[in-house]
Design a protein around this motif. Structure first.
Motif, mmCIF file in Angstrom:
data_model
loop_
_atom_site.group_PDB
_atom_site.id
_atom_site.type_symbol
_atom_site.label_atom_id
_atom_site.label_comp_id
_atom_site.label_asym_id
_atom_site.label_seq_id
_atom_site.Cartn_x
_atom_site.Cartn_y
_atom_site.Cartn_z
ATOM 1 N N ARG A 11 0.821 -1.212 0.000
ATOM 2 C CA ARG A 11 0.000 0.000 0.000
ATOM 3 C C ARG A 11 0.858 1.265 0.000
ATOM 4 N NH1 ARG A 11 -3.476 -0.783 5.262
ATOM 5 N NH2 ARG A 11 -1.341 -1.148 6.019
ATOM 6 N N LEU A 21 -8.135 4.217 4.788
ATOM 7 C CA LEU A 21 -8.564 3.546 3.567
ATOM 8 C C LEU A 21 -9.964 2.936 3.716
ATOM 9 C CD1 LEU A 21 -5.209 1.816 2.549
ATOM 10 C CD2 LEU A 21 -6.311 3.765 1.415
ATOM 11 N N GLU A 22 -10.258 2.450 4.896
ATOM 12 C CA GLU A 22 -11.597 1.872 5.125
ATOM 13 C C GLU A 22 -12.676 2.936 5.058
ATOM 14 O OE1 GLU A 22 -11.435 -0.092 8.883
ATOM 15 O OE2 GLU A 22 -9.985 -1.617 8.197
ATOM 16 N N ASN A 23 -12.336 4.147 5.490
ATOM 17 C CA ASN A 23 -13.335 5.227 5.539
ATOM 18 C C ASN A 23 -13.316 6.122 4.322
ATOM 19 O OD1 ASN A 23 -14.219 4.506 8.181
ATOM 20 N ND2 ASN A 23 -12.416 5.515 9.054
ATOM 21 N N SER A 24 -12.487 5.774 3.321
ATOM 22 C CA SER A 24 -12.395 6.640 2.136
ATOM 23 C C SER A 24 -13.367 6.186 1.054
ATOM 24 C CB SER A 24 -10.980 6.617 1.584
ATOM 25 O OG SER A 24 -10.627 5.312 1.174
ATOM 26 N N SER A 39 -4.848 1.903 7.475
ATOM 27 C CA SER A 39 -6.005 1.010 7.352
ATOM 28 C C SER A 39 -7.299 1.725 7.670
ATOM 29 C CB SER A 39 -5.834 -0.204 8.284
ATOM 30 O OG SER A 39 -4.724 -0.989 7.909
ATOM 31 N N SER A 40 -7.275 2.542 8.727
ATOM 32 C CA SER A 40 -8.465 3.284 9.117
ATOM 33 C C SER A 40 -8.861 4.285 8.028
ATOM 34 C CB SER A 40 -8.197 3.998 10.442
ATOM 35 O OG SER A 40 -9.293 4.795 10.814
#
Length: 480
Positions: free
Chosen positions: A392, A477-480, A474-475
């Protein structure tokens, strides 16, 4: 200054500082206060009657430390390091205790002569040319910062040329650097009267590792000469701020020699690494330089401030900066048998800064200092390896010393989106208080800079920092 009062209070202060270092990992690395916080905590006026040291230290703990960004924290990875050490601290303490003002040899001969000696020691460690030593035509002087060093040599070069071509030529003087040169070059030009349109910050490319191209310099100089301008000064860098790029000193030096341009080399950060034989090649070509600078307070365990400047021809500096009022005249100075460092710097007064550098060199020794540098580079290599293993992320610039430039790079996203994502990643890790990093922009890309260099940093801090990056990424990317 009562000796017994000093003994009692100094013991308390040393205990306080020792406890600060013992507990430094418990503080948020980046201060989390809001602007103006301190005015709400301190009174509007100074006390009319004395207060106890204990009261003051309690207020340091409750009011001052929350507003401190902890540069000595092992989790500090921003900008470049600003090293502190026991030896540096003891030297600073001794300097404060003696508290002399060594602007000329007579005001404290030991201050002048120790400075000459330790800078000769350091010059020999770096394998600098003989003309930079105190026994030659040049010599070394400790400045406050690399910005001051750059300014004084720019002034020396300006005045040297204007003596030859006349003062009216000032608007025709041209200064060169790259778009990676430190911003202190621009400020020095402003102070020295170099016209803003005559500062050439030449473009660098990723394909050249963001180093200054000799071809682009030659082209710029040729164009300026054809336009009737006077090429004055080149600032090359060994270890640029954004990515620690290394300019090709030998090729650049040959160009400056051909055109009679003052050649200054700024190695504020990376100069320390060049005491290690395996990194000394980055200074190849330094023999062509008119001046050279490194900051011992960055990565050489010497408490701020201590910026070492060497110059090939001390007379150029002295002619530019010397003043000789009646009230400072004395036999030693008038007889030209001594160095008066007031003529090598902007201010008159100067501190006994060589003491702490002398103590660092003596209490640690060269081999330990080399191991210290190598350990930080090894830790940076480890962080770089961790980044490279996560698909990533992208390594953006080649790691040369102990700085890793990287960014989060999700697939199929616009450059604008990726830049904003990395801004958010920086804010996330910094606002956690667990680490502090800074950023830059290279080729239009918003880049995260991870600079290893705090004296207390160990491998566990590198691993913990990387886990924080992964979790925050990670946080996001999950919320994007």
């Amino acid at each position: 200054m009562d000796a017994e009062q000093l003994r009692e209070n100094a013991h308390k202060m040393v205990d306080f500082i020792a406890d600060y270092y013992k507990n430094i990992e418990t503080f948020p690395v980046l201060s989390q206060v809001e602007p103006g916080y301190l005015q709400k905590l301190l009174p509007d006026s100074a006390p009319m009657q004395p207060e106890s040291l204990q009261e003051v230290l309690q207020e340091v703990e409750s009011a001052i430390l929350p507003g401190v960004t902890h540069w000595q924290s092992p989790d500090y990875f921003a900008y470049f390091p600003s090293n502190s050490s026991v030896a540096g601290f003891l030297g600073e303490m001794l300097s404060a205790g003696i508290n002399m003002v060594g602007f000329s040899w007579i005001t404290s001969p030991a201050a002048t002569e120790l400075e000459m000696i330790v800078l000769d020691w350091l010059a020999n460690l770096l394998n600098l040319p003989q003309h930079f030593l105190s026994k030659g035509p040049g010599g070394g002087a400790i400045q406050g910062t690399a910005s001051e060093a750059l300014l004084v040599v720019l002034l020396a070069s300006r005045d040297k040329v204007l003596r030859e071509v006349g003062k009216d030529a000032l608007p025709r003087l041209v200064v060169y650097g790259s778009d990676q040169t430190h911003s202190s070059l621009q400020k020095a030009c402003q102070i020295a009267g170099v016209h803003p349109e005559n500062l050439r910050l030449l473009r660098t490319e990723r394909c050249n590792e963001y180093a200054l191209s000799p071809e682009s310099l030659t082209d710029a100089i040729s164009h300026d000469v054809a336009s009737g301008l006077i090429p004055l000064f080149l600032c090359a860098t060994v270890g640029t701020t954004s990515s620690t790029a290394v300019d090709p000193l030998l090729a650049l030096g040959n160009i400056t020699k051909r055109y009679g341009i003052w050649f200054h080399v700024d190695a504020a950060y990376a100069g320390s690494a060049c005491i290690c034989p395996e990194y000394r090649h980055h200074l190849n070509g330094i023999e062509e330089a008119d001046s050279f600078n490194m900051n011992c307070h960055k990565w050489f365990l010497t408490n701020f401030d201590c910026s070492a400047l060497w110059i090939k021809d001390r007379n150029a500096l002295i002619q530019s900066l010397s003043t000789n009022p009646e009230y400072l005249k004395n036999k030693a100075s008038q007889g030209s048998t001594v160095i008066d460092y007031k003529d090598w710097q902007i201010p008159l007064g100067r501190r006994f800064r060589s003491l702490k550098l002398w103590m660092v060199l003596r209490l640690y020794g060269v081999e330990n200092l080399q191991s210290y540098i190598r350990n930080h580079i090894k830790l940076a290599q480890h962080f770089e390896h961790l980044v490279a293993q996560d698909s990533r992320f992208e390594i953006v610039a080649t790691r040369t010393f102990s700085l890793v430039c990287f960014r989060l790079l999700p697939s199929n996203k616009t450059e604008e989106y990726v830049n904003e994502l990395n801004r958010d990643l920086l804010d996330a890790v910094n606002s956690s208080g667990k680490i502090f990093i800074s950023h830059t922009v290279l080729s239009g890309k918003y880049i995260l800079r991870f600079a290893v260099g705090a004296p207390l940093t160990e491998e566990r801090h590198i691993i913990a920092a990387w886990k924080l990056f992964q979790e925050a990424a990670s946080s996001l990317l999950e919320n994007s």
